[in-house]
Scaffold this motif. Structure first.
Motif, PDB file in Angstrom:
ATOM      1  N   UNK A   1       0.649  -1.312   0.254  1.00 33.67           N
ATOM      2  CA  UNK A   1      -0.339   0.375  -0.099  1.00 33.67           C
ATOM      3  C   UNK A   1       0.813   1.024   0.459  1.00 33.67           C
ATOM      4  N   UNK A   2       0.195   1.831  -0.944  1.00 34.99           N
ATOM      5  CA  UNK A   2       1.387   3.522  -1.108  1.00 34.99           C
ATOM      6  C   UNK A   2       1.484   4.056   0.356  1.00 34.99           C
ATOM      7  N   UNK A   3       2.059   5.028   0.907  1.00 39.30           N
ATOM      8  CA  UNK A   3       2.556   5.424   1.769  1.00 39.30           C
ATOM      9  C   UNK A   3       2.589   7.171   1.692  1.00 39.30           C
ATOM     10  N   UNK A   4       2.084   8.166   2.890  1.00 38.29           N
ATOM     11  CA  UNK A   4       1.919   9.826   2.722  1.00 38.29           C
ATOM     12  C   UNK A   4       2.477   9.908   3.278  1.00 38.29           C
ATOM     13  N   UNK A   5       3.204  11.198   4.186  1.00 36.63           N
ATOM     14  CA  UNK A   5       3.156  11.692   5.005  1.00 36.63           C
ATOM     15  C   UNK A   5       1.283  11.944   5.777  1.00 36.63           C
ATOM     16  N   UNK A   6       0.723  12.985   4.717  1.00 34.45           N
ATOM     17  CA  UNK A   6      -0.475  12.905   5.805  1.00 34.45           C
ATOM     18  C   UNK A   6      -1.500  12.888   4.487  1.00 34.45           C
ATOM     19  N   UNK A   7      -2.722  14.071   5.006  1.00 31.65           N
ATOM     20  CA  UNK A   7      -4.034  14.262   3.879  1.00 31.65           C
ATOM     21  C   UNK A   7      -3.494  14.875   2.840  1.00 31.65           C
ATOM     22  N   UNK A   8      -3.114  15.652   2.738  1.00 31.97           N
ATOM     23  CA  UNK A   8      -1.756  17.371   2.174  1.00 31.97           C
ATOM     24  C   UNK A   8      -1.687  16.737   0.965  1.00 31.97           C
ATOM     25  N   UNK A   9      -0.326  15.563   1.196  1.00 31.84           N
ATOM     26  CA  UNK A   9       0.765  15.305   0.457  1.00 31.84           C
ATOM     27  C   UNK A   9      -0.421  13.907  -0.686  1.00 31.84           C
ATOM     28  N   UNK A  10      -1.265  13.717  -0.005  1.00 30.56           N
ATOM     29  CA  UNK A  10      -2.059  12.705  -1.159  1.00 30.56           C
ATOM     30  C   UNK A  10      -2.187  13.515  -1.942  1.00 30.56           C
ATOM     31  N   UNK A  11      -3.713  14.623  -1.594  1.00 30.62           N
ATOM     32  CA  UNK A  11      -3.938  15.339  -2.312  1.00 30.62           C
ATOM     33  C   UNK A  11      -2.775  16.324  -3.624  1.00 30.62           C
ATOM     34  N   UNK A  12      -1.856  16.491  -2.760  1.00 26.05           N
ATOM     35  CA  UNK A  12      -1.247  17.507  -3.604  1.00 26.05           C
ATOM     36  C   UNK A  12      -0.013  16.577  -4.990  1.00 26.05           C
ATOM     37  N   UNK A  13      -0.251  14.758  -4.711  1.00 23.94           N
ATOM     38  CA  UNK A  13       0.554  13.876  -5.214  1.00 23.94           C
ATOM     39  C   UNK A  13      -0.740  13.334  -6.184  1.00 23.94           C
ATOM     40  N   UNK A  14      -2.035  13.165  -6.695  1.00 27.07           N
ATOM     41  CA  UNK A  14      -2.571  12.400  -6.906  1.00 27.07           C
ATOM     42  C   UNK A  14      -4.107  13.800  -7.378  1.00 27.07           C
ATOM     43  N   UNK A  15      -4.090  14.159  -6.709  1.00 26.34           N
ATOM     44  CA  UNK A  15      -5.494  14.934  -7.060  1.00 26.34           C
ATOM     45  C   UNK A  15      -6.184  13.807  -7.683  1.00 26.34           C
ATOM     46  N   UNK A  16      -6.867  13.679  -6.318  1.00 25.66           N
ATOM     47  CA  UNK A  16      -8.188  12.554  -7.120  1.00 25.66           C
ATOM     48  C   UNK A  16      -9.102  12.309  -7.143  1.00 25.66           C
ATOM     49  N   UNK A  17      -9.966  12.210  -7.859  1.00 19.38           N
ATOM     50  CA  UNK A  17     -11.865  12.632  -8.650  1.00 19.38           C
ATOM     51  C   UNK A  17     -12.733  11.574  -7.850  1.00 19.38           C
ATOM     52  N   UNK A  18     -12.074  10.729  -7.171  1.00 22.15           N
ATOM     53  CA  UNK A  18     -13.316  10.021  -6.046  1.00 22.15           C
ATOM     54  C   UNK A  18     -12.718   9.929  -4.830  1.00 22.15           C
ATOM     55  N   UNK A  19     -12.865  10.027  -3.593  1.00 24.47           N
ATOM     56  CA  UNK A  19     -12.578   9.816  -2.393  1.00 24.47           C
ATOM     57  C   UNK A  19     -11.613   8.954  -1.729  1.00 24.47           C
ATOM     58  N   UNK A  20     -10.850   8.650  -1.405  1.00 24.94           N
ATOM     59  CA  UNK A  20      -9.906   8.090  -1.290  1.00 24.94           C
ATOM     60  C   UNK A  20      -9.925   7.838   0.661  1.00 24.94           C
ATOM     61  N   UNK A  21      -9.583   6.534   1.019  1.00 25.27           N
ATOM     62  CA  UNK A  21      -9.369   6.197   2.425  1.00 25.27           C
ATOM     63  C   UNK A  21      -7.753   5.993   2.712  1.00 25.27           C
ATOM     64  N   UNK A  22      -7.982   6.786   4.439  1.00 32.54           N
ATOM     65  CA  UNK A  22      -6.479   7.353   4.461  1.00 32.54           C
ATOM     66  C   UNK A  22      -6.686   6.413   5.956  1.00 32.54           C
ATOM     67  N   UNK A  23      -4.916   5.278   5.617  1.00 34.52           N
ATOM     68  CA  UNK A  23      -4.568   4.253   6.863  1.00 34.52           C
ATOM     69  C   UNK A  23      -3.882   4.136   7.879  1.00 34.52           C
ATOM     70  N   UNK A  24      -3.730   4.187   8.483  1.00 40.10           N
ATOM     71  CA  UNK A  24      -2.967   5.059  10.147  1.00 40.10           C
ATOM     72  C   UNK A  24      -2.287   3.440  11.198  1.00 40.10           C
ATOM     73  N   UNK A  25      -1.527   2.557  10.908  1.00 42.19           N
ATOM     74  CA  UNK A  25      -1.149   2.002  10.922  1.00 42.19           C
ATOM     75  C   UNK A  25      -0.704   1.679  12.568  1.00 42.19           C
ATOM     76  N   UNK A  26       0.183   2.602  12.928  1.00 38.09           N
ATOM     77  CA  UNK A  26       0.477   3.393  14.616  1.00 38.09           C
ATOM     78  C   UNK A  26      -0.807   3.516  15.216  1.00 38.09           C
ATOM     79  N   UNK A  27      -1.717   4.141  14.792  1.00 38.03           N
ATOM     80  CA  UNK A  27      -2.543   4.258  15.824  1.00 38.03           C
ATOM     81  C   UNK A  27      -3.738   3.600  15.995  1.00 38.03           C
ATOM     82  N   UNK A  28      -3.795   2.188  15.065  1.00 35.88           N
ATOM     83  CA  UNK A  28      -4.679   1.057  15.566  1.00 35.88           C
ATOM     84  C   UNK A  28      -3.714   0.407  16.755  1.00 35.88           C
TER      85      UNK A  28
END
Length: 401
Positions: free
Chosen positions: A1-28
């Motif tokens: 699964x591709x990894x980013x620093x945060x939600x802003x980094x995802x938006x800047x890299x991908x500019x997604x047209x569909x909703x995306x889910x961000x998972x934080x394994x360290x939090x679980x």
């Protein structure tokens, strides 16, 4: 699964047209360690909250060895992901075929029930198919109906035997097993530890009337997480008061204490990034909603934390409502969701605390819902486990006794 620093980094890299889910394994992982280290008994993960195999393995690695499965599909899923896990089939109503497969093929010996009819089903389905002999290793848990008055979402209507019926059911179940438990569920997002005091008092009355040996008490789920307008007491207060009242029960000297957290274990695991497709006054049309990960926001009025991801928004916040992407008027989330007043179509929003019942509730209705998932390494938008909410020195559960 591709990894980013945060939600802003995802938006800047991908500019997604569909909703995306961000998972934080360290939090679980952090939440699981908190429960396994601090709850004074055995911790079962309620798989229905989020059945992701990746998440289930994260919880296992953090010390969660028992899993509350509610369907034969969940039995199969967890057994495939974790061959050594202990499966507990805690749905009080099951088909004979599901019981038989769980017991004979997947090694599940723990079953909950709330009627004599269900007890008969379990006993018959678990018989040796060749000799017809009854199973000798059944572990049965009679579910009691308890109050949900301290919880945001009630679970008091559908399952659980009444107090007047419990003694007979406990006595009969005892004849078919040599390990008998009592379980209950105080409802989802219980905002006071006193919810468990009431339920354990009801358990005490049932056990005393039945006069049977009880080997386990399962206090179920209901442990809360943090959402806007819902700031629960520290979870340590829940654990302390449960432990105090558990030891006052008329049970076997070596009886076990169980719990079944779902929301509290995994709410912080995920968030959702949505795009604003249109603005109409105080309403934002976004690309996820009532038939997606925001089911609870639409159907039970759940308020999730939100954060605008654009750097150029300068106006003070105002309250918005959301419309989801489908053609259904019911795809509406009243909120309120506070966001900068100058937010517009094309902007992105992160919706937090969706690890529980978010991805698990998504559908493909109207062709929407194919959300990609990515790992992010930043902190969740709220947390019970990151050290930011220190427990007061005073024992604030004393007044609840």
């Amino acid at each position: 699964m591709q990894q980013f620093s945060d939600a802003k980094a995802v938006v800047q890299a991908l500019a997604p047209d569909e909703a995306v889910i961000l998972n934080r394994p360290h939090a679980a992982q952090r939440a699981a360690r908190f429960f396994t280290e601090k709850f004074p008994g055995k911790v079962l993960y309620a798989v229905k909250a989020n059945p992701s195999p990746d998440l289930i393995r994260i919880l296992w690695d953090a010390g969660v060895t028992h899993y509350d499965v509610a369907s034969i599909a969940e039995v199969r899923l967890v057994r495939e992901a974790l061959p050594e896990a202990t499966l507990c089939f805690m749905h009080p109503i099951k088909t004979p075929r599901a019981i038989a497969e769980a017991y004979h093929q997947h090694g599940c010996t723990t079953f909950s029930l709330d009627t004599l009819e269900e007890l008969d089903k379990i006993v018959e389905a678990c018989r040796d198919p060749e000799t017809g002999e009854a199973a000798q290793d059944l572990r049965l848990a009679v579910r009691l109906r308890v109050s949900s008055e301290y919880s945001e979402l009630s679970l008091a209507a559908k399952f659980g035997c009444d107090l007047m019926d419990a003694p007979e059911l406990l006595q009969t179940a005892r004849q078919h097993c040599d390990w008998l438990g009592v379980c209950f569920h105080v409802g989802s997002q219980a905002m006071s530890p006193f919810a468990y005091v009431q339920a354990i008092d009801r358990t005490r009355a049932a056990i005393a009337e039945a006069s049977v040996v009880i080997d386990m008490v399962d206090v179920g789920g209901g442990f809360p997480s943090v959402y806007p307008g819902m700031e629960p007491p520290p979870l340590e207060d829940y654990f302390q008061i449960i432990n105090q009242h558990f030891y006052a029960l008329p049970i076997a000297y070596n009886a076990e204490l169980w719990c079944e957290p779902g929301r509290a274990l995994v709410a912080e695991y995920s968030s959702l990034v949505v795009k604003v497709d249109k603005r109409r006054g105080e309403e934002l049309y976004i690309n996820d909603g009532a038939y997606g990960a925001l089911y609870d926001a639409a159907h039970v009025g759940w308020r999730f934390p939100v954060k605008a991801l654009e750097d150029d928004l300068r106006d003070p916040e105002m309250d918005f409502a959301f419309y989801g992407p489908t053609c259904d008027d019911a795809d509406f989330m009243e909120g309120p969701f506070p966001l900068p007043a100058d937010i517009q179509a094309g902007d992105y929003i992160e919706v937090g605390m969706l690890g529980a019942y978010g991805a698990a509730m998504k559908t493909g209705f109207n062709g929407f819902g194919n959300a990609e998932q990515f790992v992010v390494t930043d902190e969740p938008m709220a947390s019970l486990f990151d050290g930011s909410r220190e427990r007061p020195e005073a024992d604030n559960v004393v007044s609840l006794r």
